[in-house]
Design a protein around this motif. Sequence first.
Motif, short mmCIF file in Angstrom:
data_model
loop_
_atom_site.label_atom_id
_atom_site.label_comp_id
_atom_site.label_asym_id
_atom_site.label_seq_id
_atom_site.Cartn_x
_atom_site.Cartn_y
_atom_site.Cartn_z
N LEU A 68 0.79 -1.14 0.03
CA LEU A 68 -0.22 0.29 -0.10
C LEU A 68 0.92 1.37 0.21
CD1 LEU A 68 -3.06 -0.78 2.33
CD2 LEU A 68 -2.79 -0.81 -0.13
N THR A 69 2.13 1.00 0.05
CA THR A 69 2.94 2.29 -0.02
C THR A 69 2.64 3.09 -1.28
OG1 THR A 69 4.77 1.01 0.95
CG2 THR A 69 5.64 3.09 -0.30
N THR A 70 2.34 4.26 -1.25
CA THR A 70 2.04 5.25 -2.34
C THR A 70 3.36 5.67 -3.33
OG1 THR A 70 2.15 7.41 -1.16
CG2 THR A 70 0.07 5.94 -1.27
N HIS A 71 2.90 6.17 -4.49
CA HIS A 71 3.83 6.81 -5.20
C HIS A 71 4.59 8.07 -4.36
CE1 HIS A 71 1.99 4.23 -8.34
NE2 HIS A 71 2.61 4.68 -9.17
N ALA A 72 3.69 8.61 -3.92
CA ALA A 72 4.11 9.92 -3.12
C ALA A 72 5.14 9.35 -2.13
CB ALA A 72 3.08 10.68 -2.77
N GLU A 73 4.88 8.51 -1.34
CA GLU A 73 5.49 8.07 -0.40
C GLU A 73 7.01 7.28 -0.85
OE1 GLU A 73 2.36 6.71 3.12
OE2 GLU A 73 2.85 5.62 1.51
N LEU A 74 6.82 6.66 -2.04
CA LEU A 74 8.27 6.18 -2.70
C LEU A 74 9.07 7.49 -3.05
CD1 LEU A 74 6.79 3.42 -4.87
CD2 LEU A 74 8.44 3.16 -2.95
N ALA A 75 8.45 8.48 -3.74
CA ALA A 75 9.04 9.85 -4.15
C ALA A 75 9.72 10.39 -3.01
CB ALA A 75 8.19 10.55 -4.92
N ALA A 76 9.22 10.43 -1.81
CA ALA A 76 9.83 11.04 -0.86
C ALA A 76 10.67 10.35 0.22
CB ALA A 76 8.66 11.50 0.46
N ALA A 77 10.92 8.98 0.04
CA ALA A 77 11.73 8.33 0.57
C ALA A 77 13.25 8.55 0.29
CB ALA A 77 11.39 6.81 0.52
N PRO A 78 14.25 8.17 1.27
CA PRO A 78 15.42 8.58 0.84
C PRO A 78 16.41 7.44 0.54
CG PRO A 78 15.08 8.37 3.44
CD PRO A 78 13.94 8.13 2.67
N VAL A 81 -2.74 11.90 -8.27
CA VAL A 81 -2.75 10.62 -8.37
C VAL A 81 -1.48 9.79 -7.76
CG1 VAL A 81 -2.16 8.59 -10.04
CG2 VAL A 81 -3.72 10.55 -10.80
N ARG A 82 -0.36 10.31 -7.36
CA ARG A 82 0.69 10.05 -6.67
C ARG A 82 0.34 9.70 -5.47
NH1 ARG A 82 3.87 13.34 -10.27
NH2 ARG A 82 3.92 14.98 -8.80
N ASN A 83 -0.41 10.81 -4.74
CA ASN A 83 -1.08 10.50 -3.46
C ASN A 83 -1.85 9.42 -3.11
OD1 ASN A 83 0.37 12.56 -2.68
ND2 ASN A 83 -1.44 14.16 -3.04
N VAL A 84 -2.34 8.58 -3.99
CA VAL A 84 -3.19 7.62 -3.70
C VAL A 84 -2.89 6.06 -4.45
CG1 VAL A 84 -5.14 8.83 -3.04
CG2 VAL A 84 -4.99 8.20 -5.72
N ALA A 85 -2.15 6.27 -5.54
CA ALA A 85 -1.92 4.85 -6.44
C ALA A 85 -0.75 4.46 -5.68
CB ALA A 85 -1.38 5.60 -7.63
N THR A 86 -1.01 3.24 -5.71
CA THR A 86 -0.19 2.15 -4.57
C THR A 86 0.95 1.57 -5.50
OG1 THR A 86 -1.62 0.43 -4.55
CG2 THR A 86 -1.85 2.14 -2.93
N LEU A 87 2.17 0.95 -4.79
CA LEU A 87 3.14 0.07 -5.49
C LEU A 87 2.38 -1.14 -5.84
CD1 LEU A 87 5.98 -0.51 -5.94
CD2 LEU A 87 6.29 -1.18 -3.55
N GLY A 88 1.66 -1.88 -5.03
CA GLY A 88 0.88 -3.04 -5.39
C GLY A 88 -0.04 -2.82 -6.35
N GLY A 89 -0.86 -1.79 -6.43
CA GLY A 89 -1.80 -1.56 -7.58
C GLY A 89 -1.26 -1.32 -8.97
N ASN A 90 0.07 -0.66 -8.79
CA ASN A 90 0.68 -0.56 -10.29
C ASN A 90 1.15 -1.61 -10.88
OD1 ASN A 90 3.44 1.22 -11.58
ND2 ASN A 90 1.35 1.97 -11.57
N LEU A 91 1.71 -3.00 -9.80
CA LEU A 91 2.02 -4.31 -10.29
C LEU A 91 0.86 -5.16 -10.70
CD1 LEU A 91 4.70 -5.09 -7.82
CD2 LEU A 91 5.08 -5.00 -10.22
#
Length: 293
Positions: free
Chosen positions: A71-81, A101-111
Amino acid sequence: MTAPTHLARPRVEVPGSVDEAVRRLAELGPDGAALAGGTWLMRSPTPPGTFVSLHRIAELRGVAAGTWGALTTHAELAAAPLPPALRALGTAARTSAFPQVRNVATLGGNLNARGFAEADLVPALLALDAGVEVATAAGRHRIGVDGYLRSAHGDTTDPAAVLVSVTASAPAGRRSGYARLTVRGGGEYALVSVAISADLDEAGVASAVRVAVGSVEARARRCPEAEAALAGTTLDEAAARAAGLAAAAVLTPRDDLLAPGWYRLEVLPAVFARAAADCLTDPATDHDTGEAP
């Protein structure tokens, strides 16, 4: 006068654990679907009768070193170091779609988005040789992203399976990068996307090269011909463009309303050059705005 069309409102169930979600999806069968960000699933003209929302499952959240909950979002991935070895994933997340979209789209959903050739995170994960943990009624197992994509998108996976997490290693000396091309700029689907990962020695010479190309064909995939073209180089622009030509020679491009197939192949060398440059970007001098050029 034609009577108005009334769409049935699907039910939404909210399990509290992965096991509960798997069990309920198994019971529902084809009339149920897991719901995360919903940015792709909600586009379906034939939604299921019941959505099994994953939002309350704490296990599916969280960002650790090289491991991300589904459930990690694109926005969270983008902000991660992220370290240089995993830069491709951060760039893909940061430049995909637009902030809403980045605030809600998820890693699992993209896959799991079937029929979504433009999924930005997929080529990045392929280049990073990432793996996933999947929960099913029979238990949990780990599988490489490439194998997971072949099963999930080939309709051979368990329909009640829930993707739990994604993992990728980040060895010292490894660099990765990502680039995409859109029609007008940020916020649009990629016409072409390229992810590159390579181990660089002290002289900057690349080995263990992995390349994935997205949006050109119906599904992102590795490109061994491009990998061979980049091996033994310093990922300079000339080498990257040569790798792009090698990829263009073997890919079977798709046509759609955004671009004809021949155009996708034509621009591949330039996108390869940008992806290679992203590999070599110094984080200390990186001023990426979050939008694709």
